[in-house]
Motif scaffolding. Sequence first.
Motif, PDB file in Angstrom:
ATOM      1  N   THR A 289       1.768  -1.982  -2.575  1.00 21.46           N
ATOM      2  CA  THR A 289       1.165  -2.405  -1.438  1.00 21.46           C
ATOM      3  C   THR A 289       1.165  -1.103  -0.316  1.00 21.46           C
ATOM      4  O   THR A 289       2.068  -0.197  -0.513  1.00 21.46           O
ATOM      5  CB  THR A 289       2.087  -3.667  -0.857  1.00 21.46           C
ATOM      6  N   ARG A 290       0.566  -1.355   0.743  1.00 21.76           N
ATOM      7  CA  ARG A 290       0.303  -0.434   1.858  1.00 21.76           C
ATOM      8  C   ARG A 290       1.789   0.009   2.404  1.00 21.76           C
ATOM      9  O   ARG A 290       2.112   1.037   2.775  1.00 21.76           O
ATOM     10  CB  ARG A 290      -0.698  -0.828   2.959  1.00 21.76           C
ATOM     11  N   GLU A 291       2.405  -1.382   2.790  1.00 20.47           N
ATOM     12  CA  GLU A 291       3.880  -1.070   3.347  1.00 20.47           C
ATOM     13  C   GLU A 291       4.468  -0.157   2.126  1.00 20.47           C
ATOM     14  O   GLU A 291       5.323   0.684   2.719  1.00 20.47           O
ATOM     15  CB  GLU A 291       4.516  -2.450   3.408  1.00 20.47           C
ATOM     16  N   THR A 292       4.681  -0.334   0.959  1.00 24.20           N
ATOM     17  CA  THR A 292       5.476   0.288   0.099  1.00 24.20           C
ATOM     18  C   THR A 292       5.034   1.519  -0.016  1.00 24.20           C
ATOM     19  O   THR A 292       5.735   2.658  -0.256  1.00 24.20           O
ATOM     20  CB  THR A 292       5.411  -0.417  -1.271  1.00 24.20           C
TER      21      THR A 292
ATOM     22  N   ARG B 242       0.635 -12.578 -10.737  1.00 23.86           N
ATOM     23  CA  ARG B 242       1.058 -11.139 -10.609  1.00 23.86           C
ATOM     24  C   ARG B 242       2.325 -10.826 -11.462  1.00 23.86           C
ATOM     25  O   ARG B 242       3.214 -11.620 -11.428  1.00 23.86           O
ATOM     26  CB  ARG B 242       1.504 -10.913  -9.016  1.00 23.86           C
TER      27      ARG B 242
END
Length: 272
Positions: free
Chosen positions: A2-5, A218
């Motif tokens: 993810t973008r946050e990760t 997922r």
Amino acid sequence: MTRETGLRARAVLAGEISPAPVRDAATVVLLRPARAGVEVYMLRRATSMDFAAGAYVFPGGSVDPRDADQSVAWAGPAPETWGRVFGADAATARGLVCAAVRETFEESGVLLAGPSPDTVVADTTGDDWEADREALIERRLSLAEFLNKRGLVLRADLLRPWAHWITPDVEHKRFDTRFFVAAMPPGQRTRDVGGEADEVAWLSPDGALRQARDGEIRLLLPTVRTLTELSVFADVPSVLACDREIVTIQPRAAEVEGEMWLVMPDGHDGVS
């Protein structure tokens, strides 16, 4: 990833923040026979969870300090034996095996324990069992207290070691997780127990992998690897008889053409 990760990964790799501490954890892949091979029990973690939200996973969780209580009646390989398999001291190994049994009961209703060293509980679906399960989840009851109250022996011999994964340094929550496999005990059945999961299912390894490729579910990298390994077995006894060499796997973050990826240490494909 993810973008946050990805942003966190860049900060960890740059030394701007320190990796999160690692917690010991245990995961159990419950198996049952299927027409073509085996099926595994999986839970979809609720989207409100702060780790692996929405992912399909196997039952498992962190070791409770009380899981290492030596008053647990024990049948099967000694903690020292498990320690040699997983590269841990005896106390840690005891905690891992007990956590595996406890978390499986908490998250599926399946209990790998019996009234004697060679028997297993046949039914865990009554209201009294449910009350004990909830007390374990809320930590009002330890595994030792639960088993001793009911006069039960933990069946470590029903578990088999499968893998050892450590969460990448860049994740905000990290676990040092030992994977076990176990067959569904005769007479018992899983049930949707709610809590951290909002859906449960028995899936074939190939079926779960296909759904993941199609974007229907997922899966985390360790889950993909485990399902891939299990997909080649013809039946449950073959899985349990597999002589596994447990090698620690810790994916690492790497930036490739401006995009962050998790890369397997043995050269297998990572996931973005």
